[in-house]
Design an enzyme around this catalytic site. Structure first.
Site, PDB file in Angstrom:
ATOM      1  N   ARG A 163      15.129  -3.090  -5.478  1.00 46.57           N
ATOM      2  CA  ARG A 163      13.752  -3.246  -5.962  1.00 46.57           C
ATOM      3  C   ARG A 163      13.724  -3.220  -7.481  1.00 46.57           C
ATOM      4  NH1 ARG A 163      10.207  -1.370  -1.993  1.00 46.57           N
ATOM      5  NH2 ARG A 163       8.620  -2.435  -3.206  1.00 46.57           N
TER       6      ARG A 163
ATOM      7  N   LYS B 177       1.872   7.297   3.915  1.00 46.51           N
ATOM      8  CA  LYS B 177       1.247   5.970   3.987  1.00 46.51           C
ATOM      9  C   LYS B 177       0.618   5.688   5.340  1.00 46.51           C
ATOM     10  CE  LYS B 177       5.053   4.270   1.082  1.00 46.51           C
ATOM     11  NZ  LYS B 177       6.185   3.312   1.026  1.00 46.51           N
TER      12      LYS B 177
ATOM     13  N   PRO C 266       0.820  -1.229   0.000  1.00 42.34           N
ATOM     14  CA  PRO C 266       0.000   0.000   0.000  1.00 42.34           C
ATOM     15  C   PRO C 266       0.851   1.275   0.000  1.00 42.34           C
ATOM     16  CG  PRO C 266      -0.805  -1.577   1.626  1.00 42.34           C
ATOM     17  CD  PRO C 266       0.518  -2.088   1.135  1.00 42.34           C
ATOM     18  N   GLU C 267       0.638   2.095  -1.019  1.00 44.99           N
ATOM     19  CA  GLU C 267       1.307   3.387  -1.111  1.00 44.99           C
ATOM     20  C   GLU C 267       0.244   4.470  -0.920  1.00 44.99           C
ATOM     21  OE1 GLU C 267       3.918   3.788  -4.505  1.00 44.99           O
ATOM     22  OE2 GLU C 267       4.244   1.632  -4.615  1.00 44.99           O
TER      23      GLU C 267
END
Ligand code: ZN
Length: 263
Positions: free
Chosen positions: A251, A59, A2-3
Site C-alpha cells: 500500500r 470497521k 471506509p475505516e
C-alpha cells in the site's frame, strides 16, 4: 476505503434514521455481498424486526433488533455505504441490499466493488471473536494500547493496520496517526520507547476523535494534517519537507521524512 471514522459516521447515520423503525422486507440485489448466509435466511432473520440500537467495533457496524432477535452486521469493504430514503424511490445501480422500512422508507447498502459483507449474528461478541478482531482502536486507553502492541513484531504501520491486533485503522488513518505522532511507518514496534507509545496513543485518539467530528470528510479536516496533503508534491506543514511516499505491505504510505525519522 471506509475505516473506523467512516464507519462511526455510518453508525450515527443509521442510529439517527433507522432506530425505532421496523424492517418490512429485505431484497438482495446481488448475493455476492452475503457471506455464509442465504438471501432467504437473512430475510427471515430481519423481516418484521425493529431496529433498536447500533454498535460499532472497528470497521464493523451492527444494528440490534428488538426482542433479542439478533443483529444485522454490515461491513463496508472498499467502497460500501448506507443510504436512507424517506420516500424510497431512488434506486441506484450499485444497490446491493435494500431494507424496506415502515411507511415506504428504505435503507440501502450500496457498493460498486462488493468487497464488504451484509450478514446476521445472534451474538456480536462471538462475531468479533470468530472474525479474530482485536480491540476497537478508538475505545482503547493508553494501557490497552500498550497491551495490544506488547510482544508484537514488525513495522509500526503494518501492526496498526492488522485488524487482529487493533480493529478499525486502515491505510489512510494509519498514515495520519503516525504523522501526528512523529513516528516512522517502518519503525519497529518492539523498539518503541515509552514516550513514543504515549505520543502514539495521543495521536491515535485525537485523529479518530477529530475525524469523526469532521464527518470523516477530508475536506473538513485541518489543513495542517497529512490527510489533505496525501499527494505528490505536497509539503509538510510542520517542517516544510516534501511529503514522501513509500510502499508498505503493498500500500502507498505517505509520511514526512523530516518529522518522522526512522530511529
Ligand atoms: Zn515534517
Amino acid at each position: 476505503m471506509p475505516e473506523l471514522p467512516d464507519v462511526e459516521v455510518f453508525r450515527r447515520y443509521l442510529q439517527r434514521h433507522a432506530t425505532g423503525q421496523r424492517i418490512e422486507d429485505v431484497s438482495v440485489g446481488d448475493r455476492r455481498i452475503l457471506h455464509g448466509i442465504s438471501p432467504h435466511r437473512l430475510s427471515r432473520k430481519l423481516a418484521r424486526a425493529r431496529i433498536v440500537g447500533t454498535r460499532r467495533h472497528g470497521k464493523t457496524l451492527l444494528a440490534a433488533l428488538d426482542a433479542n432477535r439478533g443483529f444485522l452486521v454490515l461491513h463496508f469493504g472498499m467502497d460500501g455505504r448506507l443510504r436512507y430514503e424517506s420516500d424510497g424511490d431512488g434506486g441506484g445501480r450499485y444497490d446491493r441490499v435494500r431494507f424496506d422500512l415502515e411507511g415506504g422508507r428504505r435503507l440501502v447498502y450500496e457498493s460498486k466493488r462488493m468487497l464488504g459483507d451484509v450478514n446476521f449474528t445472534d451474538d456480536p461478541d462471538a462475531w468479533i471473536q470468530d472474525h479474530a478482531l482485536g480491540p476497537d482502536a478508538w475505545t482503547l486507553d493508553e494501557a490497552g494500547l500498550r497491551r495490544a502492541l506488547g510482544g508484537r513484531r514488525g513495522g509500526l504501520k503494518a501492526v496498526l493496520m492488522n485488524q487482529a491486533i487493533l480493529a478499525g485503522i486502515g491505510n489512510v488513518y494509519a498514515d495520519e496517526i503516525l504523522y501526528q505522532a512523529k513516528l516512522h511507518p517502518e519503525a519497529k514496534v518492539d523498539g518503541l520507547d515509552d514516550a513514543s507509545l504515549g505520543r502514539l496513543h495521543r495521536a491515535l485518539h485525537k485523529v479518530l476523535e477529530k475525524s469523526v467530528a469532521a464527518g470523516a470528510d477530508p475536506e473538513k479536516m485541518p489543513r495542517t494534517w497529512l490527510l489533505p496533503n496525501r499527494h505528490e508534491g505536497a509539503r509538510c506543514r510542520r517542517c516544510g519537507s516534501a511529503i514522501g511516499r513509500i510502499k508498505t505491505g503493498g500500500r502507498s504510505t505517505y509520511f514526512c521524512p523530516g518529522c518522522q525519522k526512522k530511529r
